[in-house]
Scaffold this motif. Structure first.
Motif, short mmCIF file in Angstrom:
data_model
loop_
_atom_site.label_atom_id
_atom_site.label_comp_id
_atom_site.label_asym_id
_atom_site.label_seq_id
_atom_site.Cartn_x
_atom_site.Cartn_y
_atom_site.Cartn_z
N VAL A 74 0.83 -1.21 0.00
CA VAL A 74 0.00 0.00 0.00
C VAL A 74 0.87 1.26 0.00
O VAL A 74 0.51 2.27 -0.62
N THR A 75 2.04 1.18 0.65
CA THR A 75 2.95 2.32 0.64
C THR A 75 3.52 2.53 -0.76
O THR A 75 3.58 3.66 -1.26
N ALA A 76 3.93 1.45 -1.41
CA ALA A 76 4.48 1.55 -2.76
C ALA A 76 3.43 2.05 -3.75
O ALA A 76 3.74 2.82 -4.66
N LEU A 77 2.20 1.62 -3.56
CA LEU A 77 1.11 2.03 -4.45
C LEU A 77 0.56 3.41 -4.09
O LEU A 77 -0.18 4.01 -4.88
N GLN A 78 0.91 3.90 -2.88
CA GLN A 78 0.40 5.19 -2.39
C GLN A 78 -1.13 5.24 -2.49
O GLN A 78 -1.73 6.21 -2.96
N THR A 79 -1.76 4.15 -2.06
CA THR A 79 -3.20 4.03 -2.12
C THR A 79 -3.85 5.03 -1.16
O THR A 79 -3.49 5.07 0.01
N PRO A 80 -4.80 5.83 -1.64
CA PRO A 80 -5.47 6.78 -0.74
C PRO A 80 -6.37 6.04 0.25
O PRO A 80 -6.94 5.00 -0.05
N VAL A 81 -6.48 6.60 1.44
CA VAL A 81 -7.32 6.01 2.48
C VAL A 81 -8.77 6.20 2.12
O VAL A 81 -9.20 7.29 1.70
N ASP A 82 -9.58 5.15 2.27
CA ASP A 82 -11.01 5.21 1.99
C ASP A 82 -11.66 6.22 2.94
O ASP A 82 -11.33 6.29 4.12
N ASP A 83 -12.64 6.96 2.41
CA ASP A 83 -13.35 7.93 3.23
C ASP A 83 -13.93 7.31 4.48
O ASP A 83 -13.91 7.91 5.56
N MET A 84 -14.45 6.08 4.37
CA MET A 84 -15.11 5.44 5.50
C MET A 84 -14.14 5.11 6.64
O MET A 84 -14.54 4.87 7.76
N PHE A 85 -12.81 5.10 6.36
CA PHE A 85 -11.82 4.81 7.38
C PHE A 85 -11.31 6.08 8.07
O PHE A 85 -10.59 6.00 9.06
N GLU A 86 -11.65 7.24 7.54
CA GLU A 86 -11.20 8.51 8.12
C GLU A 86 -12.02 8.83 9.36
O GLU A 86 -13.22 8.53 9.43
N ALA A 87 -11.38 9.43 10.33
CA ALA A 87 -12.10 9.87 11.54
C ALA A 87 -13.00 11.03 11.16
O ALA A 87 -12.64 11.88 10.36
N GLU A 88 -14.19 11.01 11.75
CA GLU A 88 -15.12 12.10 11.48
C GLU A 88 -14.73 13.31 12.30
O GLU A 88 -14.30 13.16 13.45
#
Length: 133
Positions: A118-132
């Protein structure tokens, strides 16, 4: 080879010896490991580290065995051979079985692999995993 000599009980300050005595009392052993003997060059740091460790590793919402296993995982990720050895021994003393150790190693290996991908791909974090907010 260490960067400082390991201090014997006879070579440490009274302040450091008091910490050693508390380590012996809390752990129920006469053995003081090399980490504490190296830290004894700075009695204030020795005391602060020991006090914080007692607090963090005490029973709480997480069982002491779980805390030791987490310590092994983080120490593996940080490449701290000393901590991997000492906390694996502590986890075994607290009841970690060979099967538990095997699963722990599998989780560490899986996390390292997927973290790398995931670091190599620089995958963005899913909105649902972000703290509100």
């Amino acid at each position: 080879m260490g960067t400082v000599p390991l201090l014997s009980d006879d070579a440490v300050s009274a302040e450091a010896l008091a910490v050693f005595d508390d380590i012996r009392k809390v752990r129920g052993t006469e053995y003081i490991n090399n980490f504490w003997r190296a830290l004894a060059h700075d009695p204030a740091l020795l005391k602060a580290t020991w006090e914080r460790l007692k607090d963090v590793m005490a029973p709480g919402a997480l069982d002491p065995l779980v805390k030791e296993m987490l310590y092994v995982a983080v120490s593996t990720a940080n490449g701290c051979s000393y901590c991997v050895h000492s906390h694996t021994a502590a986890a075994k003393a607290k009841g970690m079985t060979p099967e538990m150790q095997g699963e722990l190693l599998a989780v560490i290996g899986m996390a390292m692999q997927t973290n790398g991908l995931v670091t190599a791909l620089q995958t963005p974090v899913d909105d649902m995993f972000e703290a509100e907010p």
